[in-house]
Design a protein around this motif. Structure first.
Motif, PDB file in Angstrom:
ATOM      1  N   THR A  29      34.236  34.309  44.347  1.00  0.00           N
ATOM      2  CA  THR A  29      33.224  33.640  44.921  1.00  0.00           C
ATOM      3  C   THR A  29      32.814  32.254  44.337  1.00  0.00           C
ATOM      4  OG1 THR A  29      31.748  35.165  43.636  1.00  0.00           O
ATOM      5  CG2 THR A  29      32.427  35.784  45.971  1.00  0.00           C
ATOM      6  N   TYR A  30      32.132  31.536  44.964  1.00  0.00           N
ATOM      7  CA  TYR A  30      31.420  30.355  44.609  1.00  0.00           C
ATOM      8  C   TYR A  30      30.186  30.874  43.721  1.00  0.00           C
ATOM      9  CZ  TYR A  30      34.206  28.468  48.376  1.00  0.00           C
ATOM     10  OH  TYR A  30      35.378  27.804  48.897  1.00  0.00           O
ATOM     11  N   TRP A  31      29.661  29.941  42.924  1.00  0.00           N
ATOM     12  CA  TRP A  31      28.338  30.266  41.928  1.00  0.00           C
ATOM     13  C   TRP A  31      27.316  30.085  42.850  1.00  0.00           C
ATOM     14  CZ3 TRP A  31      26.626  32.515  38.055  1.00  0.00           C
ATOM     15  CH2 TRP A  31      25.505  32.227  37.338  1.00  0.00           C
ATOM     16  N   SER A  32      27.053  28.928  43.608  1.00  0.00           N
ATOM     17  CA  SER A  32      26.066  28.880  44.362  1.00  0.00           C
ATOM     18  C   SER A  32      26.320  28.161  45.679  1.00  0.00           C
ATOM     19  CB  SER A  32      25.083  27.770  43.459  1.00  0.00           C
ATOM     20  OG  SER A  32      25.530  26.687  43.416  1.00  0.00           O
ATOM     21  N   LEU A  33      25.321  27.980  46.826  1.00  0.00           N
ATOM     22  CA  LEU A  33      25.498  27.332  47.813  1.00  0.00           C
ATOM     23  C   LEU A  33      24.209  26.359  48.058  1.00  0.00           C
ATOM     24  CD1 LEU A  33      26.214  30.169  50.482  1.00  0.00           C
ATOM     25  CD2 LEU A  33      27.954  28.887  49.197  1.00  0.00           C
TER      26      LEU A  33
ATOM     27  N   ILE B 282      30.516  37.339  52.319  1.00  0.00           N
ATOM     28  CA  ILE B 282      31.889  37.173  52.521  1.00  0.00           C
ATOM     29  C   ILE B 282      32.213  35.868  53.645  1.00  0.00           C
ATOM     30  CG2 ILE B 282      33.433  38.214  54.410  1.00  0.00           C
ATOM     31  CD1 ILE B 282      32.548  40.982  53.652  1.00  0.00           C
ATOM     32  N   GLU B 283      31.123  35.485  54.222  1.00  0.00           N
ATOM     33  CA  GLU B 283      31.511  34.423  55.360  1.00  0.00           C
ATOM     34  C   GLU B 283      30.932  33.001  54.347  1.00  0.00           C
ATOM     35  OE1 GLU B 283      29.476  34.725  58.936  1.00  0.00           O
ATOM     36  OE2 GLU B 283      30.524  36.537  59.444  1.00  0.00           O
ATOM     37  N   ARG B 284      30.272  32.828  53.653  1.00  0.00           N
ATOM     38  CA  ARG B 284      29.874  31.753  52.681  1.00  0.00           C
ATOM     39  C   ARG B 284      30.082  31.794  51.288  1.00  0.00           C
ATOM     40  NH1 ARG B 284      28.685  28.176  56.667  1.00  0.00           N
ATOM     41  NH2 ARG B 284      27.631  29.253  58.515  1.00  0.00           N
ATOM     42  N   PHE B 285      29.910  32.918  50.677  1.00  0.00           N
ATOM     43  CA  PHE B 285      30.378  32.805  49.111  1.00  0.00           C
ATOM     44  C   PHE B 285      31.704  33.015  48.834  1.00  0.00           C
ATOM     45  CE2 PHE B 285      25.656  33.128  48.516  1.00  0.00           C
ATOM     46  CZ  PHE B 285      25.519  32.473  47.275  1.00  0.00           C
ATOM     47  N   TYR B 286      32.548  33.791  49.651  1.00  0.00           N
ATOM     48  CA  TYR B 286      33.831  34.012  49.463  1.00  0.00           C
ATOM     49  C   TYR B 286      34.688  33.002  49.502  1.00  0.00           C
ATOM     50  CZ  TYR B 286      38.613  36.065  49.637  1.00  0.00           C
ATOM     51  OH  TYR B 286      39.734  36.276  49.319  1.00  0.00           O
ATOM     52  N   ASP B 287      35.627  32.614  48.634  1.00  0.00           N
ATOM     53  CA  ASP B 287      36.428  31.464  48.433  1.00  0.00           C
ATOM     54  C   ASP B 287      37.847  31.807  49.321  1.00  0.00           C
ATOM     55  OD1 ASP B 287      38.397  29.464  48.189  1.00  0.00           O
ATOM     56  OD2 ASP B 287      37.603  28.991  46.051  1.00  0.00           O
ATOM     57  N   PRO B 288      38.011  31.561  50.592  1.00  0.00           N
ATOM     58  CA  PRO B 288      39.291  32.172  51.237  1.00  0.00           C
ATOM     59  C   PRO B 288      40.662  31.531  50.670  1.00  0.00           C
ATOM     60  CG  PRO B 288      38.328  30.259  52.527  1.00  0.00           C
ATOM     61  CD  PRO B 288      37.368  30.738  51.629  1.00  0.00           C
ATOM     62  N   GLU B 289      40.496  30.259  49.996  1.00  0.00           N
ATOM     63  CA  GLU B 289      41.809  29.609  49.430  1.00  0.00           C
ATOM     64  C   GLU B 289      42.177  30.165  48.216  1.00  0.00           C
ATOM     65  OE1 GLU B 289      43.499  25.072  48.634  1.00  0.00           O
ATOM     66  OE2 GLU B 289      41.532  25.306  49.386  1.00  0.00           O
ATOM     67  N   PHE B 290      41.138  30.425  46.992  1.00  0.00           N
ATOM     68  CA  PHE B 290      41.380  30.849  45.833  1.00  0.00           C
ATOM     69  C   PHE B 290      41.054  32.062  45.291  1.00  0.00           C
ATOM     70  CE2 PHE B 290      41.446  26.031  45.851  1.00  0.00           C
ATOM     71  CZ  PHE B 290      43.031  25.917  45.566  1.00  0.00           C
TER      72      PHE B 290
END
Length: 399
Positions: free
Chosen positions: A104-108, A93-101
């Protein structure tokens, strides 16, 4: 279904071994080795059990960890499993979730900043799967809130309202993307069996806790997509498709065949529609029979066949899914050979895949019978979900 006392005792014995494997080996390995003291999780542990602090952290791995530890908490009730599940939820929720679009992102990167921001529907589906299971286990309202957000993103951007099904991947902003592949080994096609199978898996789990009318409609539609386009007349699954569901590939993936046999059945059972369940159950034995073309006399399931070429490696995840698929055939269809094959495959796993010295499972047993000690013990694709879920399924089905 006439079940003998001997069969019931064998199933109970299998479940007892599964519980020990789950708690003493699989979950213990991940709790001990994958938590990064600097925060979050390591992205990879190599074949020699060494953490790779430079490896990217994959959305799929964290989502699968969430599902596995949330499910383990639900079934076994141990708070230490909930602790890992909540850690995975926080990361998602805090790192992978994309708050703008959305999505989730594929990787960090190792510092937990976004690395690859593409939107891969397969990974977002697994995020739904993990969050829904956490809600199922604990009633976690925030987990359900974000699972529903992910569902809405998939439906808004990926659903094909004209031809049915879901498109594979997009840019961060949900625009078309040239390379839609999950991995280098996949065909670059706009629709795949693999993504649809795991959207079914995710939507089934979400429907257990959220009886939304659109979700029910989409879940029914997914089962129909498999029946109409993905399942071939020979019982195998077709793997790669263009926009119009044309498939030009001659590939049999035995692990996906056997996995689909029970995931499709589970979806129909959870929906509770007797007519749809009857249609699905009419096809399950033929799907298992098709998968069994890859089952070896020593009890392992081969990986896949492309044209005339057979890849005879026995991958960890294929064996785990084989145990569940065969057990399901015995449990629901009364096929004694299903239980026998499940136990046979479990013996193969114990003898060849479980790392009795360092924990977890090796990636594969090669076609020549040697153990693959090179590929990851844990990482982007090597997660506790297939083998952990195998254990949890057998435990629950015999409880």
């Amino acid at each position: 279904m006439n079940t003998t006392t001997a069969e019931l005792l064998a199933a109970k014995g299998l479940a007892a071994e599964m519980k020990k494997e789950l708690t003493d080996n699989i979950l213990a390995y991940w709790m001990k080795n994958m938590c990064n003291p600097a925060g979050g999780f390591y992205g990879r542990i190599d074949g020699s059990d060494k953490p790779d602090t430079t490896a990217p952290l994959g959305n799929i791995m964290v989502a699968r960890m969430l599902w596995t530890f949330a499910s383990a908490y639900r079934v076994l009730g141990d708070d230490k499993y909930l602790e890992i599940a909540l850690k995975a939820k926080k990361t998602l929720i805090e790192r992978f979730y994309d708050p703008e679009f959305g999505g989730t992102y594929w990787s960090l990167n190792p510092d937990q900043t976004p690395q690859d921001t593409k939107k891969q529907i397969y990974a977002i589906a697994f995020t739904i799967y993990g969050l829904a299971e956490l809600n199922r286990a604990t009633g976690d309202g925030k987990a359900l809130e974000y699972a529903i957000k992910m569902f809405n993103s998939i439906e808004e951007h990926s659903f094909d309202a004209i031809r049915g099904g879901y498109f594979e991947a997009f840019t961060r902003e949900w625009a078309e993307i040239e390379d839609m592949r999950l991995s280098d080994k996949d065909a670059n096609e706009s629709k795949t069996m693999n993504t649809h199978l795991h959207v079914i898996e995710a939507y089934t789990c979400l429907y257990r806790v959220w009886k939304d009318p659109l979700l029910e409609t989409r879940l029914r539609g997914l089962i129909s997509i498999f029946d109409k386009y993905i399942l071939d007349g020979n019982g195998h699954l077709k793997l790669f498709f263009d926009n119009d569901w044309h498939c030009g590939y001659d590939i049999f993936s035995y692990g996906h065949d056997i996995e689909a046999s029970w995931l499709l059945h589970e979806a129909a059972l959870v929906l509770g529609d007797k007519d749809m369940l009857a249609r699905v159950e009419a096809r399950i034995p033929s799907i298992v029979a098709a998968a069994t073309e890859g089952f070896t006399p020593e009890g392992g399931m081969k990986y896949e066949k492309t044209g005339d070429h057979m890849d005879g490696d026995r991958h960890w995840w294929v064996q785990a899914e084989s145990v569940v698929g065969y057990f399901n055939l015995w449990e629901h269809f009364g096929a004694q050979e299903g239980l026998e094959s499940a136990i046979c495959c479990w013996e193969f796993i114990k003898n060849g895949l479980i790392d009795k010295e360092n924990g977890e499972w090796f990636w594969s047993v090669r076609a020549d019978g040697t153990v693959n000690r090179v590929d990851d013990k844990a990482g982007f694709w090597k997660c506790p979900y297939h083998n952990g879920r195998m254990c949890l399924e057998i435990i629950e089905r015999t409880s």
